[in-house]
Design a protein around this motif. Structure first.
Motif, PDB file in Angstrom:
ATOM      1  N   GLU A 313       0.843  -1.026  -0.317  1.00  0.00           N
ATOM      2  CA  GLU A 313       0.107  -0.125  -0.174  1.00  0.00           C
ATOM      3  C   GLU A 313       0.799   1.665  -0.115  1.00  0.00           C
ATOM      4  O   GLU A 313       0.681   2.390  -0.657  1.00  0.00           O
ATOM      5  CB  GLU A 313      -1.202  -0.179   1.369  1.00  0.00           C
ATOM      6  CG  GLU A 313      -2.118   1.439   0.969  1.00  0.00           C
ATOM      7  CD  GLU A 313      -3.182   1.209   2.400  1.00  0.00           C
ATOM      8  OE1 GLU A 313      -3.502   1.717   2.629  1.00  0.00           O
ATOM      9  OE2 GLU A 313      -3.250   0.179   3.107  1.00  0.00           O
ATOM     10  N   ARG A 314       1.770   1.535   1.231  1.00  0.00           N
ATOM     11  CA  ARG A 314       2.881   2.531   0.666  1.00  0.00           C
ATOM     12  C   ARG A 314       3.407   2.911  -0.434  1.00  0.00           C
ATOM     13  O   ARG A 314       3.606   3.887  -0.406  1.00  0.00           O
ATOM     14  CB  ARG A 314       4.104   2.421   1.874  1.00  0.00           C
ATOM     15  CG  ARG A 314       3.590   2.436   3.663  1.00  0.00           C
ATOM     16  CD  ARG A 314       4.651   2.210   4.198  1.00  0.00           C
ATOM     17  NE  ARG A 314       3.679   2.371   5.953  1.00  0.00           N
ATOM     18  CZ  ARG A 314       4.306   2.678   6.659  1.00  0.00           C
ATOM     19  NH1 ARG A 314       4.797   3.827   6.639  1.00  0.00           N
ATOM     20  NH2 ARG A 314       3.725   3.532   7.700  1.00  0.00           N
ATOM     21  N   LYS A 322      -4.972   6.393  -5.645  1.00  0.00           N
ATOM     22  CA  LYS A 322      -5.974   7.561  -4.930  1.00  0.00           C
ATOM     23  C   LYS A 322      -6.719   5.978  -4.089  1.00  0.00           C
ATOM     24  O   LYS A 322      -7.311   4.801  -4.806  1.00  0.00           O
ATOM     25  CB  LYS A 322      -6.275   8.632  -5.363  1.00  0.00           C
ATOM     26  CG  LYS A 322      -5.567   9.008  -6.210  1.00  0.00           C
ATOM     27  CD  LYS A 322      -4.956   9.396  -5.243  1.00  0.00           C
ATOM     28  CE  LYS A 322      -3.948  11.317  -5.899  1.00  0.00           C
ATOM     29  NZ  LYS A 322      -2.792  11.965  -4.862  1.00  0.00           N
ATOM     30  N   GLY A 323      -7.887   6.530  -3.229  1.00  0.00           N
ATOM     31  CA  GLY A 323      -8.715   6.003  -2.161  1.00  0.00           C
ATOM     32  C   GLY A 323      -8.050   4.497  -2.285  1.00  0.00           C
ATOM     33  O   GLY A 323      -7.147   4.483  -1.492  1.00  0.00           O
ATOM     34  N   GLY A 326      -7.117   2.626  -4.441  1.00  0.00           N
ATOM     35  CA  GLY A 326      -6.157   2.526  -5.878  1.00  0.00           C
ATOM     36  C   GLY A 326      -4.618   2.550  -5.709  1.00  0.00           C
ATOM     37  O   GLY A 326      -4.119   2.085  -7.038  1.00  0.00           O
ATOM     38  N   TRP A 327      -4.141   2.061  -4.947  1.00  0.00           N
ATOM     39  CA  TRP A 327      -2.622   1.591  -4.360  1.00  0.00           C
ATOM     40  C   TRP A 327      -2.639   0.491  -5.032  1.00  0.00           C
ATOM     41  O   TRP A 327      -1.135   0.238  -5.988  1.00  0.00           O
ATOM     42  CB  TRP A 327      -2.701   1.868  -3.053  1.00  0.00           C
ATOM     43  CG  TRP A 327      -3.567   0.352  -2.240  1.00  0.00           C
ATOM     44  CD1 TRP A 327      -3.865   1.267  -1.497  1.00  0.00           C
ATOM     45  CD2 TRP A 327      -3.392  -0.955  -2.402  1.00  0.00           C
ATOM     46  NE1 TRP A 327      -5.008  -0.223  -0.715  1.00  0.00           N
ATOM     47  CE2 TRP A 327      -3.813  -0.936  -1.091  1.00  0.00           C
ATOM     48  CE3 TRP A 327      -2.185  -1.657  -2.821  1.00  0.00           C
ATOM     49  CZ2 TRP A 327      -3.677  -2.073  -1.221  1.00  0.00           C
ATOM     50  CZ3 TRP A 327      -2.572  -3.239  -2.090  1.00  0.00           C
ATOM     51  CH2 TRP A 327      -3.445  -3.371  -1.288  1.00  0.00           C
ATOM     52  N   PHE A 328      -3.460  -0.274  -5.226  1.00  0.00           N
ATOM     53  CA  PHE A 328      -3.800  -1.583  -5.712  1.00  0.00           C
ATOM     54  C   PHE A 328      -2.916  -2.090  -6.901  1.00  0.00           C
ATOM     55  O   PHE A 328      -2.283  -2.612  -7.588  1.00  0.00           O
ATOM     56  CB  PHE A 328      -4.680  -2.557  -5.859  1.00  0.00           C
ATOM     57  CG  PHE A 328      -4.863  -4.566  -5.720  1.00  0.00           C
ATOM     58  CD1 PHE A 328      -3.692  -5.279  -4.942  1.00  0.00           C
ATOM     59  CD2 PHE A 328      -5.887  -4.760  -6.559  1.00  0.00           C
ATOM     60  CE1 PHE A 328      -4.219  -5.864  -4.874  1.00  0.00           C
ATOM     61  CE2 PHE A 328      -5.588  -5.806  -6.946  1.00  0.00           C
ATOM     62  CZ  PHE A 328      -4.943  -6.692  -6.288  1.00  0.00           C
TER      63      PHE A 328
END
Length: 551
Positions: A313-314, A322-323, A326-328
């Motif tokens: 995630e970081r 975003k959201g 969104g990181w995925f």
């Protein structure tokens, strides 16, 4: 004295030793995979084996070659390379230990394999008494275990040397993890070595007439459950340390990673009774205690999941995600070195849920000794672990051979993982479903006693055959990729990725490397969990084994 500082590239001599282990591992994948294909086809009722080959013969080949040979050789090869990369080139003495261990294991594997192929050791992966194999089979297994100890001694010696040259400093994380897994393996294999050398080998040679079956099964499962973590911890090494570097992120916490490995060492060994919940002769109170200890392994597993997804995630948010999720989307899905192990991580979620069911006393009564358990093994070892091993292969083999992972091989590797996932969904899913209907494990179509009930299982057996056939296609693709990376890929430099902690100022507590403390606690837990039950088992042995000379 050779360097004990981290190398950017594994020394060529150490790489040759590691590659020797990987070559045997992938030969085992080919042989064990073929046996697995024959096994599911026979179970479906669509194939009769030729030339007098028996179903239990191929079942033994599949279990022993993939569960013991493939894993042990791959893990030792990977760990030797990891130690050489992070703690410095092995000394000549350490490398010699590695080669002695390799040849002992190879000789033992050949001896055991010959006996299985001659149908003189069709005793399955667990080789339970009263099934009896030829003495050379047991001698072969003994050499495999002893060889692994010798190879493991090279890892331990390298760690000791690094600590001596770097007093007061925490060891490199990969070296620390390789050491923990080596110690876990050595302590765990004492059980299987004891039952083979003290019970089964003398019995096979005719030196004694009987064995205490409950003692042999208990010693096997003292080894059999931590074996699962011996398979799993190298995958955790890749997940914790290597995947963050591949995606361009950081290790969430060096200390948390070390603590999780220590907890696996403490809680994975004294829990074998949860594989024996239906067996008489063991006091239910001790079974309950070991079930509780089994569930404690959930703690380091959740620590690992938290650490990994925090890293993902970081990284994803740093890339603009975003959201909530969104990181995925920002993760490098086109890189097989990440995507293939990530599929393995996801498969470990249902695999862990199945493990909780297996270890739960009442729910275990529903699935015990059914093909559900086989399906569980295929989610843990044959998916989570094996796909991670494949992901390691895609950078480790070209790194050791001086070649490159090309775009074509990278794309083929992702296709291979998709094929593997589809095949395992069919096969493992059908095994779980058939197990809930009571379909037994280790049984072929022709051995079902109740014809009406067997008809209920036929669709699931066919689904297993379909899944097994797809998986065999995945094995062929994997072998093609391995051969390409080892011998034919373009010359070049492939990185051995090693991640760094996100907080470089994080001070790793030195008590995590206090081995008198951790090994002392491990021994204390084992003695607490096994001493009184073993005394009860031996004192209350049935009449046929009370006079057994060796106890």
């Amino acid at each position: 004295m050779l360097s004990t500082e981290a190398n950017i590239k594994v020394d060529r001599r150490d790489g040759k030793l590691a590659m020797a282990h990987l070559h045997v591992a992938f030969i085992a994948l080919a042989l064990g995979g073929l046996a697995g294909l024959l096994q599911v086809l026979v179970r479906s009722g669509k194939l009769e084996l030729p030339w007098g080959i028996t179903y239990y013969q191929v079942l033994t080949v599949h279990g022993v070659v993939l569960g013991l040979v493939l894993t042990t050789f791959f893990i030792l090869g990977f760990q030797i390379a990891a130690v050489s990369r992070t703690s410095g080139t092995l000394t000549n003495g350490q490398r010699k230990l590695g080669w002695i261990g390799f040849w002992l294991m190879t000789l033992g594997t050949a001896m055991a394999a010959v006996m299985i192929l001659l149908n003189k050791a069709s005793v399955l992966y667990t080789f339970y008494a009263p099934l009896q194999a030829h003495a050379l089979f047991y001698l072969g297994l003994t050499l495999v275990v002893v060889g692994s100890w010798v190879g493991g001694a090279a890892i331990i010696a390298a760690y000791i040397q690094w600590r001596k040259n770097n007093p007061g400093k925490p060891s490199p994380l990969l070296t620390f993890m390789a050491l923990v897994n080596t110690l876990l393996w050595i302590v765990a294999t004492l059980g299987v070595a004891a039952t083979v050398l003290i019970q089964l080998l003398p019995w096979s040679l005719g030196l004694v007439d009987t064995v205490d079956v409950l003692v042999s099964r208990t010693l096997f499962w003292y080894f059999g459950h931590p074996l699962v973590y011996f398979w799993l911890l190298p995958a955790y090494m890749a997940w914790y340390v290597i995947i963050p570097k591949i995606i361009g992120g950081k290790i969430f916490s060096d200390s948390l990673a070390r603590m999780s490995f220590i907890l696996f060492l403490l809680f994975s060994i004294p829990v074998g009774f949860h594989h024996q919940l239906t067996e008489p002769g063991i006091d239910p109170a001790w079974k309950f205690l070991q079930v509780v200890l089994t569930f404690l392994v959930v703690i380091p597993s959740l620590m690992t999941a938290f650490s990994l997804f925090a890293t993902f995630e970081r990284f994803g948010r740093a890339q603009g995600g975003k959201g909530l999720f969104g990181w995925f989307k920002k993760l490098p899905w086109g890189d097989a070195r990440f995507t293939v192990p990530f599929i393995g991580m996801l498969s470990f979620i249902p695999a862990g849920a199945g493990g909780i069911i297996n270890a739960s006393n009442q729910m275990n009564q529903v699935v015990h000794n059914t093909i559900w358990v086989t399906g569980h093994f295929h989610l843990t070892l044959a998916t989570a672990v094996v796909l991670t091993f494949f992901g390691i292969t895609y950078w480790l083999v070209p790194h050791l051979t001086g070649r490159k992972l090309t775009k074509q091989m990278n794309k083929l590797a992702i296709i291979q993982a998709v094929i593997w996932s589809i095949g395992m969904t069919f096969m493992s899913g059908a095994m779980h479903a058939a197990g809930l209907l009571g379909a037994p494990r280790r049984s072929s179509f022709s051995t079902y006693g109740d014809a009406a009930q067997a008809l209920e299982w036929i669709p699931y057996q066919i689904a297993q055959a379909v899944g097994g056939s797809i998986l065999f296609l995945g094995i062929i693709l994997m072998l093609y990729i391995f051969i390409n990376l080892a011998f034919f890929a373009p010359k070049g430099d492939e990185e051995f990725p090693v991640g760094e902690a996100e907080d470089k100022t994080e001070k790793v507590p030195m008590f995590l490397e206090n081995w008198k403390l951790w090994l002392g606690l491990t021994v204390a837990l084992i003695l607490f969990a096994y001493t009184i039950p073993f005394i009860d088992i031996i004192q209350n042995a049935p009449p046929g084994s009370k006079g057994f000379k060796l106890w």
